[in-house]
Design a protein around this motif. Structure first.
Motif, short mmCIF file in Angstrom:
data_model
loop_
_atom_site.label_atom_id
_atom_site.label_comp_id
_atom_site.label_asym_id
_atom_site.label_seq_id
_atom_site.Cartn_x
_atom_site.Cartn_y
_atom_site.Cartn_z
N ILE A 1 0.41 -22.23 27.55
CA ILE A 1 0.65 -20.98 26.84
C ILE A 1 -0.70 -20.39 26.40
CG2 ILE A 1 1.63 -19.93 24.75
CD1 ILE A 1 3.96 -21.86 24.98
N ILE A 2 -0.85 -19.09 26.67
CA ILE A 2 -2.03 -18.36 26.21
C ILE A 2 -1.56 -17.31 25.21
CG2 ILE A 2 -3.86 -16.74 26.89
CD1 ILE A 2 -3.92 -18.19 29.62
N GLY A 3 -2.12 -17.33 24.03
CA GLY A 3 -1.78 -16.36 23.01
C GLY A 3 -2.86 -15.31 22.86
N LEU A 4 -2.45 -14.06 22.91
CA LEU A 4 -3.38 -12.94 22.74
C LEU A 4 -3.12 -12.24 21.41
CD1 LEU A 4 -3.47 -11.16 26.24
CD2 LEU A 4 -5.10 -12.82 25.31
N ARG A 5 -4.19 -11.80 20.80
CA ARG A 5 -4.10 -10.99 19.58
C ARG A 5 -5.24 -9.99 19.59
NH1 ARG A 5 -4.00 -13.31 13.34
NH2 ARG A 5 -3.48 -11.32 12.33
N ALA A 6 -4.89 -8.71 19.56
CA ALA A 6 -5.88 -7.62 19.60
C ALA A 6 -6.84 -7.78 20.77
CB ALA A 6 -6.64 -7.56 18.28
N GLY A 7 -6.29 -8.17 21.92
CA GLY A 7 -7.10 -8.26 23.13
C GLY A 7 -7.95 -9.51 23.25
N GLU A 8 -7.81 -10.44 22.32
CA GLU A 8 -8.60 -11.67 22.36
C GLU A 8 -7.69 -12.89 22.49
OE1 GLU A 8 -11.08 -11.80 18.92
OE2 GLU A 8 -12.21 -9.99 19.45
N VAL A 9 -8.20 -13.92 23.14
CA VAL A 9 -7.47 -15.18 23.26
C VAL A 9 -7.60 -15.94 21.94
CG1 VAL A 9 -7.31 -17.39 24.46
CG2 VAL A 9 -7.82 -15.30 25.75
N VAL A 10 -6.46 -16.17 21.30
CA VAL A 10 -6.47 -16.91 20.03
C VAL A 10 -5.79 -18.27 20.16
CG1 VAL A 10 -6.63 -14.86 18.57
CG2 VAL A 10 -4.38 -15.69 19.26
N PHE A 11 -5.16 -18.51 21.31
CA PHE A 11 -4.60 -19.83 21.59
C PHE A 11 -4.57 -20.02 23.09
CE2 PHE A 11 -1.09 -22.60 22.84
CZ PHE A 11 -1.39 -23.75 22.12
N ASP A 12 -4.91 -21.22 23.53
CA ASP A 12 -4.84 -21.56 24.95
C ASP A 12 -4.67 -23.07 25.03
OD1 ASP A 12 -5.02 -21.92 27.66
OD2 ASP A 12 -7.07 -21.18 27.86
N GLY A 13 -3.45 -23.49 25.38
CA GLY A 13 -3.22 -24.92 25.43
C GLY A 13 -1.88 -25.27 26.03
N PRO A 14 -1.60 -26.57 26.17
CA PRO A 14 -0.32 -27.02 26.71
C PRO A 14 0.82 -26.70 25.75
CG PRO A 14 -1.59 -28.89 25.90
CD PRO A 14 -2.49 -27.70 25.83
N VAL A 15 2.03 -26.69 26.29
CA VAL A 15 3.21 -26.34 25.49
C VAL A 15 3.35 -27.25 24.29
CG1 VAL A 15 5.74 -26.20 25.53
CG2 VAL A 15 4.41 -25.32 27.45
N ALA A 16 3.01 -28.52 24.45
CA ALA A 16 3.16 -29.48 23.35
C ALA A 16 2.36 -29.08 22.12
CB ALA A 16 2.73 -30.87 23.83
N GLU A 17 1.28 -28.32 22.32
CA GLU A 17 0.45 -27.90 21.18
C GLU A 17 0.87 -26.54 20.61
OE1 GLU A 17 -3.64 -27.96 22.30
OE2 GLU A 17 -3.59 -30.06 22.96
N ALA A 18 1.86 -25.91 21.24
CA ALA A 18 2.30 -24.57 20.80
C ALA A 18 3.33 -24.70 19.68
CB ALA A 18 2.86 -23.79 21.98
N THR A 19 2.88 -25.18 18.55
CA THR A 19 3.76 -25.37 17.39
C THR A 19 4.00 -24.05 16.68
OG1 THR A 19 1.86 -25.77 15.96
CG2 THR A 19 2.83 -27.69 17.07
N ASP A 20 4.94 -24.03 15.76
CA ASP A 20 5.19 -22.83 14.96
C ASP A 20 3.93 -22.41 14.21
OD1 ASP A 20 7.76 -22.74 15.85
OD2 ASP A 20 8.69 -23.45 13.98
N GLU A 21 3.16 -23.39 13.76
CA GLU A 21 1.92 -23.08 13.03
C GLU A 21 0.92 -22.35 13.96
OE1 GLU A 21 4.24 -25.85 10.96
OE2 GLU A 21 3.42 -26.06 12.99
N ARG A 22 0.83 -22.80 15.22
CA ARG A 22 -0.08 -22.13 16.15
C ARG A 22 0.41 -20.72 16.48
NH1 ARG A 22 -4.01 -25.51 18.14
NH2 ARG A 22 -5.08 -23.51 18.38
N PHE A 23 1.73 -20.55 16.57
CA PHE A 23 2.26 -19.21 16.81
C PHE A 23 1.98 -18.29 15.64
CE2 PHE A 23 5.12 -21.06 20.15
CZ PHE A 23 4.64 -20.27 21.19
N MET A 24 1.91 -18.84 14.42
CA MET A 24 1.54 -18.02 13.27
C MET A 24 0.13 -17.48 13.43
SD MET A 24 3.11 -19.84 9.85
CE MET A 24 2.39 -18.59 8.81
N GLU A 25 -0.75 -18.27 14.05
CA GLU A 25 -2.11 -17.81 14.30
C GLU A 25 -2.13 -16.67 15.31
OE1 GLU A 25 -4.59 -21.05 15.47
OE2 GLU A 25 -3.83 -22.38 13.91
N ILE A 26 -1.22 -16.75 16.29
CA ILE A 26 -1.15 -15.72 17.32
C ILE A 26 -0.60 -14.42 16.75
CG2 ILE A 26 -0.11 -15.06 19.54
CD1 ILE A 26 0.06 -18.10 20.16
N TYR A 27 0.47 -14.53 15.98
CA TYR A 27 1.18 -13.34 15.51
C TYR A 27 0.75 -12.89 14.11
CZ TYR A 27 4.24 -13.91 19.51
OH TYR A 27 4.73 -14.02 20.78
N GLY A 28 0.03 -13.73 13.41
CA GLY A 28 -0.44 -13.33 12.10
C GLY A 28 0.53 -13.59 10.97
#
Length: 256
Positions: free
Chosen positions: A216-243
């Motif tokens: 999963i690659i997370g983008l925010r304002a045109g920048e990569v803010v997360f890039d990792g395997p699905v196992a690391e895509a926790t709710d906390e990491r999604f908070m970083e992506i979405y703010g």
């Protein structure tokens, strides 16, 4: 392999679509790109196959720069890249078979494709592609007689007939109901696993990204803010992506 090096895209109104994005996607990966509306997901996908020219940086496809390619070289690179859109992009009044054969256009001269003179080997590829998405019996139906899910599977068959080595899918299930969403995502996953076709897909549904992607690659304002395997895509990491937490997001914020 797809390699992005310090890629930026600035639109004429000075909006930054992408900001210094560097990524490498290996052959056979299934990558989901997530982020808020306007985060740059569609811009990233369209930059990879050069539907959008980038402002800065370089993009390589299997070692060749699509950013710098022109003419025959550009057409050759694009022939290996299949694009699937949210709106299906089918010729609704044409048959399913003719729509799938459109994937062969890049392999032939202009006159032959205008006249629809595809060789039998192309038709065989088209029938094989339709069989892979369980639509062989619809080959001679008009595209507009099919359901939305079936039309999207025709679009998948088209990129298979194209013999694409890379599939880029821009919100391919956003307009589909849950059952047909599962059918389309199952098809894409099976094709990725069986044929080892690199697949990059923009998704607004976090659960789908977790269920189908290997990365999963997370983008925010045109920048990569997360890039990792699905196992690391926790709710906390999604908070970083979405703010903010996923519960606080309005549906329209993650649908584009």
């Amino acid at each position: 392999m797809i390699k992005l090096q310090n890629v930026s895209k600035i639109y004429p109104n000075q909006t930054k679509g992408l900001n210094q994005v560097s990524l490498t996607v290996e052959q056979g990966e299934f990558v989901a790109i997530v982020g808020l509306s306007g985060a740059g997901k569609s811009t990233l996908l369209r930059a990879i196959n050069r539907l959008h020219d980038i402002t800065e940086g370089n993009i390589e496809i299997h070692g060749a720069s699509i950013t710098k390619a022109e003419g025959k070289a550009l057409r050759s690179i694009r022939r290996d890249i299949g694009m699937i859109f949210q709106g299906f992009n089918l010729v609704k009044r044409s048959s399913v078979l003719r729509n799938v054969l459109a994937g062969r256009v890049g392999h032939h001269g202009t006159l032959r494709t205008i006249l629809g003179l595809f060789p039998k080997t192309d038709e065989d590829l088209a029938f094989e592609a339709l069989a892979r998405v369980n639509l062989l019996e619809k080959a001679y139906s008009r595209a507009d007689e099919l359901s939305g899910g079936q039309q999207q599977r025709v679009a998948i068959a088209r990129v298979l007939a194209q013999e694409a080595k890379i599939i880029l899918a821009d919100e391919p299930v956003a307009s589909l109901d849950p059952l047909t969403t599962k059918q389309v995502m199952d098809d894409l996953q099976r094709i990725n696993q069986e044929l080892k076709i690199t697949t990059i897909i923009n998704l607004h549904d976090i659960d789908l990204a977790r269920a189908y992607a290997t990365r999963i690659i997370g983008l925010r304002a045109g920048e990569v803010v997360f890039d990792g395997p699905v196992a690391e895509a926790t709710d906390e990491r999604f908070m970083e992506i979405y703010g903010r937490s996923l519960r606080e997001l309005a549906p329209q914020e993650i649908e584009a």
